[in-house]
Write a protein that holds these residues in place. Structure first.
Motif, short mmCIF file in Angstrom:
data_model
loop_
_atom_site.label_atom_id
_atom_site.label_comp_id
_atom_site.label_asym_id
_atom_site.label_seq_id
_atom_site.Cartn_x
_atom_site.Cartn_y
_atom_site.Cartn_z
N ALA A 6 58.15 35.68 11.24
CA ALA A 6 58.29 36.83 10.35
C ALA A 6 56.96 37.56 10.22
O ALA A 6 56.92 38.80 10.21
N CYS A 7 55.87 36.82 10.12
CA CYS A 7 54.55 37.45 10.02
C CYS A 7 54.26 38.27 11.27
O CYS A 7 53.81 39.41 11.19
N LEU A 8 54.54 37.67 12.43
CA LEU A 8 54.26 38.36 13.67
C LEU A 8 55.13 39.60 13.82
O LEU A 8 54.70 40.64 14.31
N GLU A 25 47.43 31.41 15.71
CA GLU A 25 48.63 32.17 16.03
C GLU A 25 49.29 31.57 17.27
O GLU A 25 48.65 31.40 18.30
N PRO A 26 50.56 31.23 17.19
CA PRO A 26 51.22 30.62 18.35
C PRO A 26 51.38 31.63 19.48
O PRO A 26 51.51 32.83 19.25
N SER A 27 51.39 31.13 20.68
CA SER A 27 51.58 32.00 21.84
C SER A 27 53.04 32.43 21.92
O SER A 27 53.93 31.84 21.30
N ASP A 33 59.61 28.54 23.17
CA ASP A 33 59.90 27.10 23.19
C ASP A 33 60.60 26.66 21.92
O ASP A 33 61.59 25.91 21.95
N ASP A 34 60.09 27.11 20.76
CA ASP A 34 60.67 26.73 19.48
C ASP A 34 62.10 27.25 19.35
O ASP A 34 62.99 26.56 18.85
N ALA A 35 62.31 28.49 19.82
CA ALA A 35 63.66 29.06 19.76
C ALA A 35 64.61 28.28 20.66
O ALA A 35 65.75 27.99 20.27
N ASN A 36 64.17 27.93 21.86
CA ASN A 36 65.01 27.15 22.77
C ASN A 36 65.32 25.77 22.19
O ASN A 36 66.45 25.27 22.32
N ASP A 37 64.35 25.14 21.55
CA ASP A 37 64.59 23.85 20.90
C ASP A 37 65.67 23.98 19.82
O ASP A 37 66.54 23.11 19.68
N THR A 38 65.60 25.06 19.05
CA THR A 38 66.60 25.29 18.01
C THR A 38 67.99 25.46 18.62
O THR A 38 68.97 24.89 18.12
N ARG A 146 54.62 38.76 24.03
CA ARG A 146 55.21 39.15 22.75
C ARG A 146 55.47 40.64 22.69
O ARG A 146 54.60 41.45 23.04
N GLY A 147 56.67 41.02 22.23
CA GLY A 147 56.99 42.41 21.99
C GLY A 147 56.84 42.74 20.51
O GLY A 147 56.07 42.10 19.80
N GLY A 148 57.61 43.68 20.05
CA GLY A 148 57.49 44.10 18.66
C GLY A 148 58.70 43.70 17.83
O GLY A 148 59.67 43.13 18.33
#
Length: 224
Positions: A6-8, A25-27, A33-38, A146-148
């Motif tokens: 959310a911050c990003l 700040e995560p790459s 990776d976190d989204a795929n794990d979810t 990263r996009g926007g």
């Protein structure tokens, strides 16, 4: 991780969202990776895909699945061909329509529209037969940037672009939710030949997959 997303998405530094304690700040790759794990941890999801082919046959599909061994699948094309599948308890129930059978090389002379489901063991399914295995691969690959911030059907999201080294001129854009769990909401692939959009919904919602009524089923288990 969701708070960081959310911050990003709002374009703020990580320290601006987490108070006085600075955090790295995560790459973009870590976010994906976190989204795929979810997504891999889901017990159910609905996956809808639309493919637009340059000078070819546009097609679409819908898969409601537990991502393991139970699902309901339907694939259609611009020609009117359609294939339906239900996989449950180790059994496939398959129903192709007339146009699908004709395109597959079956002689349909004098035959009516197929309305019965064909029952076969799921373990006889072969790659390329058009059937779903009820699974979906959630992986991170290539160079991720990263996009926007954006929205997908009203849900705040962050875009992440992945360039696949194996896909000449093609790229993937992942849209990850920045509110609640970091679900992947949509993936868009584009190259010179086709555009493919895959949308995800129904995260962990009850999966209502049932076999067809017995009177609608043709059991081929004793044939051959």
């Amino acid at each position: 991780m969701t708070a960081t997303l959310a911050c990003l998405a709002m374009g703020l530094a990580a320290t601006g969202c987490t108070g006085d304690s600075p955090s790295e700040e995560p790459s973009a790759g870590q976010l994906l990776d976190d989204a795929n794990d979810t997504m891999r941890g889901l017990k159910s999801v609905t996956i809808e895909t639309v493919t637009k082919v340059t000078g070819g046959d546009d097609r679409s599909s819908r898969l409601a699945t537990d991502l393991r061994a139970t699902c309901a699948f339907k694939a259609t094309s611009a020609t009117g061909a359609a294939l339906e599948q239900i996989r449950i308890d180790g059994t496939d129930y398959v129903r192709p329509n007339r146009a699908y059978l004709e395109e597959s090389g079956h002689d349909m002379t004098g035959k009516g529209e197929g309305k019965r489901w064909i029952k076969t063991p799921a373990d006889t399914s072969q790659p390329g037969d058009g059937l779903s295995q009820c699974t979906h691969e959630f992986t991170t690959f290539g160079e991720v940037t990263r996009g926007g911030p954006t929205e997908v059907d009203g849900t705040p999201a962050l875009s992440l672009k992945a360039t696949d080294e194996k896909a000449e001129g093609g790229s993937f854009t992942f849209y990850v939710a920045t509110e609640g769990k970091p679900y992947i909401l949509k993936v868009v692939y584009k190259d010179d030949e086709f555009d493919n959009t895959t949308s995800f919904s129904g995260f962990d919602e009850p999966l209502d997959v049932r076999p067809p009524a017995k009177g609608e089923v043709l059991d081929t288990g004793g044939l051959g």
